[in-house]
Write a protein that holds these residues in place. Structure first.
Motif, PDB file in Angstrom:
ATOM      1  N   LEU A  93       6.541   9.416   0.644  1.00 27.92           N
ATOM      2  CA  LEU A  93       6.388   9.033  -0.755  1.00 27.92           C
ATOM      3  C   LEU A  93       5.383   7.902  -0.855  1.00 27.92           C
ATOM      4  O   LEU A  93       5.381   6.992  -0.016  1.00 27.92           O
ATOM      5  CB  LEU A  93       7.745   8.566  -1.296  1.00 27.92           C
ATOM      6  CG  LEU A  93       8.811   9.657  -1.344  1.00 27.92           C
ATOM      7  CD1 LEU A  93      10.211   9.061  -1.352  1.00 27.92           C
ATOM      8  CD2 LEU A  93       8.588  10.525  -2.566  1.00 27.92           C
ATOM      9  N   LYS A  94       4.544   8.001  -1.873  1.00 20.88           N
ATOM     10  CA  LYS A  94       3.594   6.910  -2.142  1.00 20.88           C
ATOM     11  C   LYS A  94       3.926   6.394  -3.537  1.00 20.88           C
ATOM     12  O   LYS A  94       4.030   7.196  -4.467  1.00 20.88           O
ATOM     13  CB  LYS A  94       2.159   7.465  -2.084  1.00 20.88           C
ATOM     14  CG  LYS A  94       1.103   6.383  -2.069  1.00 20.88           C
ATOM     15  CD  LYS A  94      -0.286   6.973  -2.081  1.00 20.88           C
ATOM     16  CE  LYS A  94      -0.732   7.133  -3.509  1.00 20.88           C
ATOM     17  NZ  LYS A  94      -2.164   7.303  -3.707  1.00 20.88           N
ATOM     18  N   TRP A  95       4.087   5.099  -3.665  1.00 17.03           N
ATOM     19  CA  TRP A  95       4.524   4.541  -4.951  1.00 17.03           C
ATOM     20  C   TRP A  95       3.485   4.771  -6.036  1.00 17.03           C
ATOM     21  O   TRP A  95       2.298   4.645  -5.750  1.00 17.03           O
ATOM     22  CB  TRP A  95       4.774   3.019  -4.768  1.00 17.03           C
ATOM     23  CG  TRP A  95       5.373   2.386  -5.968  1.00 17.03           C
ATOM     24  CD1 TRP A  95       6.698   2.326  -6.289  1.00 17.03           C
ATOM     25  CD2 TRP A  95       4.660   1.726  -7.009  1.00 17.03           C
ATOM     26  NE1 TRP A  95       6.846   1.675  -7.478  1.00 17.03           N
ATOM     27  CE2 TRP A  95       5.615   1.290  -7.934  1.00 17.03           C
ATOM     28  CE3 TRP A  95       3.305   1.452  -7.264  1.00 17.03           C
ATOM     29  CZ2 TRP A  95       5.270   0.595  -9.087  1.00 17.03           C
ATOM     30  CZ3 TRP A  95       2.955   0.767  -8.405  1.00 17.03           C
ATOM     31  CH2 TRP A  95       3.940   0.355  -9.306  1.00 17.03           C
ATOM     32  N   PHE A 190       5.791   2.240   3.869  1.00 18.64           N
ATOM     33  CA  PHE A 190       4.819   1.170   3.623  1.00 18.64           C
ATOM     34  C   PHE A 190       5.424  -0.239   3.623  1.00 18.64           C
ATOM     35  O   PHE A 190       4.720  -1.206   3.379  1.00 18.64           O
ATOM     36  CB  PHE A 190       4.095   1.435   2.288  1.00 18.64           C
ATOM     37  CG  PHE A 190       3.393   2.766   2.268  1.00 18.64           C
ATOM     38  CD1 PHE A 190       2.193   2.950   2.931  1.00 18.64           C
ATOM     39  CD2 PHE A 190       3.968   3.860   1.623  1.00 18.64           C
ATOM     40  CE1 PHE A 190       1.561   4.182   2.942  1.00 18.64           C
ATOM     41  CE2 PHE A 190       3.340   5.099   1.624  1.00 18.64           C
ATOM     42  CZ  PHE A 190       2.134   5.266   2.283  1.00 18.64           C
ATOM     43  N   VAL A 191       6.726  -0.323   3.868  1.00 16.92           N
ATOM     44  CA  VAL A 191       7.373  -1.643   3.852  1.00 16.92           C
ATOM     45  C   VAL A 191       6.856  -2.468   5.045  1.00 16.92           C
ATOM     46  O   VAL A 191       6.737  -1.949   6.161  1.00 16.92           O
ATOM     47  CB  VAL A 191       8.912  -1.497   3.894  1.00 16.92           C
ATOM     48  CG1 VAL A 191       9.586  -2.860   3.872  1.00 16.92           C
ATOM     49  CG2 VAL A 191       9.385  -0.649   2.716  1.00 16.92           C
ATOM     50  N   ASN A 192       6.529  -3.728   4.739  1.00 15.25           N
ATOM     51  CA  ASN A 192       5.948  -4.672   5.723  1.00 15.25           C
ATOM     52  C   ASN A 192       4.526  -4.289   6.136  1.00 15.25           C
ATOM     53  O   ASN A 192       4.040  -4.777   7.147  1.00 15.25           O
ATOM     54  CB  ASN A 192       6.832  -4.823   6.974  1.00 15.25           C
ATOM     55  CG  ASN A 192       8.157  -5.436   6.623  1.00 15.25           C
ATOM     56  OD1 ASN A 192       8.220  -6.292   5.730  1.00 15.25           O
ATOM     57  ND2 ASN A 192       9.214  -5.000   7.276  1.00 15.25           N
ATOM     58  N   ILE A 226       3.364  -1.401 -12.946  1.00 14.86           N
ATOM     59  CA  ILE A 226       2.397  -0.341 -13.279  1.00 14.86           C
ATOM     60  C   ILE A 226       1.303  -0.316 -12.211  1.00 14.86           C
ATOM     61  O   ILE A 226       1.101  -1.314 -11.511  1.00 14.86           O
ATOM     62  CB  ILE A 226       1.727  -0.521 -14.671  1.00 14.86           C
ATOM     63  CG1 ILE A 226       1.177  -1.941 -14.828  1.00 14.86           C
ATOM     64  CG2 ILE A 226       2.622  -0.120 -15.794  1.00 14.86           C
ATOM     65  CD1 ILE A 226       0.157  -2.073 -15.926  1.00 14.86           C
ATOM     66  N   GLY A 227       0.612   0.811 -12.159  1.00 13.36           N
ATOM     67  CA  GLY A 227      -0.480   0.923 -11.194  1.00 13.36           C
ATOM     68  C   GLY A 227      -0.216   2.014 -10.187  1.00 13.36           C
ATOM     69  O   GLY A 227       0.770   2.745 -10.283  1.00 13.36           O
ATOM     70  N   ASP A 228      -1.141   2.130  -9.255  1.00 13.49           N
ATOM     71  CA  ASP A 228      -1.071   3.167  -8.228  1.00 13.49           C
ATOM     72  C   ASP A 228      -1.333   2.555  -6.875  1.00 13.49           C
ATOM     73  O   ASP A 228      -2.235   1.722  -6.756  1.00 13.49           O
ATOM     74  CB  ASP A 228      -2.213   4.186  -8.442  1.00 13.49           C
ATOM     75  CG  ASP A 228      -1.878   5.171  -9.518  1.00 13.49           C
ATOM     76  OD1 ASP A 228      -0.898   5.890  -9.346  1.00 13.49           O
ATOM     77  OD2 ASP A 228      -2.631   5.215 -10.517  1.00 13.49           O
ATOM     78  N   MET A 229      -0.630   3.013  -5.884  1.00 17.35           N
ATOM     79  CA  MET A 229      -0.985   2.620  -4.514  1.00 17.35           C
ATOM     80  C   MET A 229      -2.193   3.437  -4.107  1.00 17.35           C
ATOM     81  O   MET A 229      -2.273   4.613  -4.408  1.00 17.35           O
ATOM     82  CB  MET A 229       0.175   2.978  -3.577  1.00 17.35           C
ATOM     83  CG  MET A 229       0.943   1.832  -3.069  1.00 17.35           C
ATOM     84  SD  MET A 229       2.260   2.458  -2.031  1.00 17.35           S
ATOM     85  CE  MET A 229       1.373   2.823  -0.531  1.00 17.35           C
ATOM     86  N   GLU A 230      -3.126   2.805  -3.449  1.00 16.65           N
ATOM     87  CA  GLU A 230      -4.321   3.563  -2.974  1.00 16.65           C
ATOM     88  C   GLU A 230      -4.073   4.107  -1.584  1.00 16.65           C
ATOM     89  O   GLU A 230      -3.381   3.510  -0.790  1.00 16.65           O
ATOM     90  CB  GLU A 230      -5.544   2.640  -2.951  1.00 16.65           C
ATOM     91  CG  GLU A 230      -6.211   2.566  -4.312  1.00 16.65           C
ATOM     92  CD  GLU A 230      -6.770   3.900  -4.781  1.00 16.65           C
ATOM     93  OE1 GLU A 230      -7.803   4.338  -4.240  1.00 16.65           O
ATOM     94  OE2 GLU A 230      -6.207   4.495  -5.691  1.00 16.65           O
TER      95      GLU A 230
END
Ligand code: BTN
Length: 230
Positions: A93-95, A190-192, A226-230
């Motif tokens: 999963l990508k936030w 993606f944590v840490n 709000i926003g997207d992870m790249e």
């Protein structure tokens, strides 16, 4: 599963949104291809034959508007679990609600809330999964199950996603993201890690410290909603 199936539609989300009043809670709108598939942030969702394109209509009772994003995240988690069960163990999963395989997008979700006279009547959850495409001509890297060497039938993918979603749905309606946070974090690697977030074309880099109980991203000492992870 109640499926209303089309060869081609401009967009299953647009159809579901425009016919919302006559559609039942739990109804699925499915199209083999879309001529104006829509993505988040006014983007186009390429919808060539071979992909799975559907919108699920949900009409929860006494639903808290704050939980809207969590419904989309519950759908993302459902798709991720389905991809794992089909052999795409690398799906992550990508936030806030994309799914990647080998760093390339395999699924996107677009949810639209439906309001009547200021009241929330329900949500259209639109899902696009790349399944049988041989190649995908998109500006950003994308991949399909077929390109990963995995054979799957659209109907089995849809049924699995639907069943997974309905295990999370009542819990999310009751308690929001908190109810699926632990599960979601298992597939969120993606944590840490150092990540980049794009909000209105501005980029922010930082260390991801996980997600809070509302499904918001914890970036350094900021809470990003709000926003997207790249
Ligand atoms: C995104 O990643 O930007 C979201 C993409 C959502 C695509 C799906 S395909 C089915 C449904 N109908 C649409 O027009 N969009 C969603």
């Amino acid at each position: 599963m109640e499926i209303l199936s089309f060869e081609v539609l401009p967009s299953t989300n647009t159809y579901a949104y425009e016919h919302f009043d006559t559609l039942k809670d739990g109804q699925i709108i499915l199209a083999k291809t879309q001529t104006s598939g829509r993505g988040r942030k006014e983007r186009v969702w390429l919808s060539a034959e071979g992909g799975l394109y559907f919108s699920l209509v949900v009409k929860p009772q006494n639903f808290k508007i704050d939980f809207l994003g969590s419904l989309t995240q519950a759908m993302a988690l459902s798709v991720c679990k389905t991809l794992h069960s089909l052999g795409a163990k690398e799906a992550v999963l990508k936030w806030p609600n994309d799914i990647l395989c080998q760093g390339k997008k395999i699924c996107g979700i677009l949810s639209q809330a439906v309001f009547k006279e200021g009241e929330l009547c329900g949500v259209v959850i639109g899902v696009g999964v790349n399944i049988g495409q041989e190649k995908i001509d998109s500006p950003k890297p994308a991949v399909s199950l077929k390109m990963l060497g995995i054979k799957a039938k659209q109907s089995e993918v849809l049924e699995s996603i639907f069943n997974n979603f309905y295990t999370y749905y009542p819990k999310v309606c009751q308690s929001g993201f908190k109810a699926i946070k632990e599960e979601f974090l298992k597939d969120f690697p993606f944590v840490n890690k150092e990540i980049k977030i794009v909000v209105d074309k501005k980029e922010f880099c930082g260390i991801c410290h996980g997600l809070d109980d509302k499904g918001q991203l914890l970036l350094d000492n900021k809470v990003v909603n709000i926003g997207d992870m790249e």
